[in-house]
Design a protein around this motif. Sequence first.
Motif, PDB file in Angstrom:
ATOM      1  N   PRO A 136       0.828  -1.220   0.000  1.00 48.79           N
ATOM      2  CA  PRO A 136       0.000   0.000   0.000  1.00 48.79           C
ATOM      3  C   PRO A 136       0.856   1.261   0.000  1.00 48.79           C
ATOM      4  N   ILE A 137       0.389   2.279  -0.710  1.00 51.22           N
ATOM      5  CA  ILE A 137       1.071   3.570  -0.737  1.00 51.22           C
ATOM      6  C   ILE A 137       0.074   4.683  -0.462  1.00 51.22           C
ATOM      7  N   ARG A 138       0.608   5.813   0.025  1.00 49.92           N
ATOM      8  CA  ARG A 138      -0.226   6.979   0.301  1.00 49.92           C
ATOM      9  C   ARG A 138       0.464   8.228  -0.236  1.00 49.92           C
ATOM     10  N   ALA A 139      -0.328   9.113  -0.798  1.00 53.37           N
ATOM     11  CA  ALA A 139       0.169  10.401  -1.277  1.00 53.37           C
ATOM     12  C   ALA A 139       0.251  11.345  -0.084  1.00 53.37           C
ATOM     13  N   LYS A 140       1.337  11.224   0.653  1.00 58.17           N
ATOM     14  CA  LYS A 140       1.509  12.015   1.861  1.00 58.17           C
ATOM     15  C   LYS A 140       2.935  12.527   1.915  1.00 58.17           C
ATOM     16  N   SER A 141       3.083  13.840   2.006  1.00 54.63           N
ATOM     17  CA  SER A 141       4.402  14.457   2.072  1.00 54.63           C
ATOM     18  C   SER A 141       4.453  15.445   3.220  1.00 54.63           C
ATOM     19  N   THR A 142       5.560  15.412   3.949  1.00 55.57           N
ATOM     20  CA  THR A 142       5.764  16.369   5.046  1.00 55.57           C
ATOM     21  C   THR A 142       6.665  17.519   4.626  1.00 55.57           C
ATOM     22  N   VAL A 143       7.026  17.554   3.348  1.00 54.28           N
ATOM     23  CA  VAL A 143       7.855  18.653   2.847  1.00 54.28           C
ATOM     24  C   VAL A 143       7.036  19.943   2.875  1.00 54.28           C
ATOM     25  N   SER A 144       7.601  20.995   3.416  1.00 54.67           N
ATOM     26  CA  SER A 144       6.876  22.259   3.486  1.00 54.67           C
ATOM     27  C   SER A 144       6.642  22.799   2.084  1.00 54.67           C
ATOM     28  N   SER A 145       5.600  23.598   1.939  1.00 53.62           N
ATOM     29  CA  SER A 145       5.206  24.050   0.609  1.00 53.62           C
ATOM     30  C   SER A 145       6.299  24.869  -0.072  1.00 53.62           C
ATOM     31  N   ASP A 146       7.110  25.588   0.676  1.00 56.44           N
ATOM     32  CA  ASP A 146       8.149  26.393   0.043  1.00 56.44           C
ATOM     33  C   ASP A 146       9.323  25.551  -0.462  1.00 56.44           C
ATOM     34  N   HIS A 147       9.354  24.264  -0.096  1.00 55.01           N
ATOM     35  CA  HIS A 147      10.377  23.358  -0.605  1.00 55.01           C
ATOM     36  C   HIS A 147       9.776  22.278  -1.518  1.00 55.01           C
ATOM     37  N   ALA A 148       8.551  22.473  -1.928  1.00 58.71           N
ATOM     38  CA  ALA A 148       7.840  21.453  -2.696  1.00 58.71           C
ATOM     39  C   ALA A 148       8.331  21.382  -4.139  1.00 58.71           C
ATOM     40  N   THR A 149       8.231  20.175  -4.702  1.00 57.05           N
ATOM     41  CA  THR A 149       8.438  19.965  -6.129  1.00 57.05           C
ATOM     42  C   THR A 149       7.080  19.701  -6.768  1.00 57.05           C
ATOM     43  N   ILE A 150       6.750  20.488  -7.776  1.00 58.05           N
ATOM     44  CA  ILE A 150       5.442  20.431  -8.422  1.00 58.05           C
ATOM     45  C   ILE A 150       5.627  20.019  -9.873  1.00 58.05           C
ATOM     46  N   ALA A 151       5.037  18.907 -10.258  1.00 56.94           N
ATOM     47  CA  ALA A 151       5.070  18.474 -11.657  1.00 56.94           C
ATOM     48  C   ALA A 151       3.983  19.224 -12.428  1.00 56.94           C
ATOM     49  N   PHE A 152       4.361  19.776 -13.575  1.00 61.57           N
ATOM     50  CA  PHE A 152       3.417  20.492 -14.426  1.00 61.57           C
ATOM     51  C   PHE A 152       3.278  19.748 -15.739  1.00 61.57           C
ATOM     52  N   GLY A 231     -12.896  22.302 -15.132  1.00 62.72           N
ATOM     53  CA  GLY A 231     -12.703  22.229 -16.563  1.00 62.72           C
ATOM     54  C   GLY A 231     -11.543  21.314 -16.906  1.00 62.72           C
ATOM     55  N   ASP A 232     -10.581  21.843 -17.651  1.00 65.66           N
ATOM     56  CA  ASP A 232      -9.421  21.048 -18.064  1.00 65.66           C
ATOM     57  C   ASP A 232      -8.179  21.339 -17.226  1.00 65.66           C
ATOM     58  N   LEU A 233      -8.385  21.847 -16.023  1.00 68.04           N
ATOM     59  CA  LEU A 233      -7.288  22.061 -15.081  1.00 68.04           C
ATOM     60  C   LEU A 233      -7.466  21.107 -13.907  1.00 68.04           C
ATOM     61  N   PHE A 234      -6.443  20.314 -13.636  1.00 71.54           N
ATOM     62  CA  PHE A 234      -6.485  19.302 -12.591  1.00 71.54           C
ATOM     63  C   PHE A 234      -5.307  19.518 -11.635  1.00 71.54           C
ATOM     64  N   VAL A 235      -5.593  19.491 -10.338  1.00 71.73           N
ATOM     65  CA  VAL A 235      -4.552  19.673  -9.323  1.00 71.73           C
ATOM     66  C   VAL A 235      -4.666  18.548  -8.301  1.00 71.73           C
ATOM     67  N   ALA A 236      -3.562  17.874  -8.046  1.00 77.56           N
ATOM     68  CA  ALA A 236      -3.499  16.831  -7.015  1.00 77.56           C
ATOM     69  C   ALA A 236      -2.281  17.099  -6.154  1.00 77.56           C
ATOM     70  N   THR A 237      -2.454  17.057  -4.838  1.00 74.07           N
ATOM     71  CA  THR A 237      -1.349  17.354  -3.929  1.00 74.07           C
ATOM     72  C   THR A 237      -1.230  16.285  -2.852  1.00 74.07           C
ATOM     73  N   ALA A 238      -0.029  16.227  -2.281  1.00 76.59           N
ATOM     74  CA  ALA A 238       0.252  15.265  -1.217  1.00 76.59           C
ATOM     75  C   ALA A 238       0.282  15.923   0.150  1.00 76.59           C
ATOM     76  N   SER A 239      -0.173  17.185   0.221  1.00 72.93           N
ATOM     77  CA  SER A 239      -0.222  17.869   1.519  1.00 72.93           C
ATOM     78  C   SER A 239      -1.380  18.855   1.531  1.00 72.93           C
ATOM     79  N   ASP A 240      -1.984  19.033   2.710  1.00 68.71           N
ATOM     80  CA  ASP A 240      -3.079  19.991   2.848  1.00 68.71           C
ATOM     81  C   ASP A 240      -2.590  21.418   2.628  1.00 68.71           C
ATOM     82  N   GLU A 241      -1.369  21.701   3.075  1.00 70.73           N
ATOM     83  CA  GLU A 241      -0.816  23.053   2.964  1.00 70.73           C
ATOM     84  C   GLU A 241      -0.739  23.489   1.506  1.00 70.73           C
TER      85      GLU A 241
END
Length: 250
Positions: A136-152, A231-241
Amino acid sequence: MDSFEGTAVEACRVAGEYLVSEFERESLDADYGPDDVKAVADRGSERRILDILAAAYPDHGVFAEESGKRVGESEYRWVVDPLDGTNNFCSGIPYFGTAVALLRGNEPILSVIHDPLHDDTYIAKRGDGATLNGEPIRAKSTVSSDHATIAFVIGIDVLRDEELNARGDELESNLSGYGKRVWRSWAPILDWGLLARGKLEAVVCFHPDDVEQHAGWLLAEESGARLANEGDLFVATASDELSGELKSLF
């Protein structure tokens, strides 16, 4: 579902073995267009996947990247991306994979994503969670948002439309105000896998291609990612922040 899963895993693994063999011997014959590239390996991989699916479920529909749509007599339809990351593959960059999603009606119920170079297989079943190589895996990250890596991720339609392209550039510019890095890998299905295991903090897609989006979105959903779509914009994140911060994109 067990039968569907087993068939999809087999199809992705067979295709993956073929892709690795072609990649390692640098068999990189391809047709290069102004905004896309189609490798011979795309067609070879797709043929192997479709042969396995057709043998197991001849009455199912199929939508495949290279051969297009085949209407079946069943309510089930397979969506196939035989080589996601063709540009990487043809450039010798070791970041590419295969993906198969199964839809019942218009709803994805199974996702299989395979990273053949690392022999990693992600599986998501609707209502049954997500796994990596059976764990099992979970999309959970404790990295703070200012250090996040975002795939576009942008779909091929964006590159072919001046207005959409301008909107894509605007979104990418806005994303640069969040996190540490905006990452464009050109192999979105592997980005979805990294998000689902908490190695990426977010995936943002604008007009994504169907052959990769169905598999990726279901994997994100079943791994517990925070999802938003307009619409055609989708956002998925591993942190609430980060989820809260990226709402400004809508």
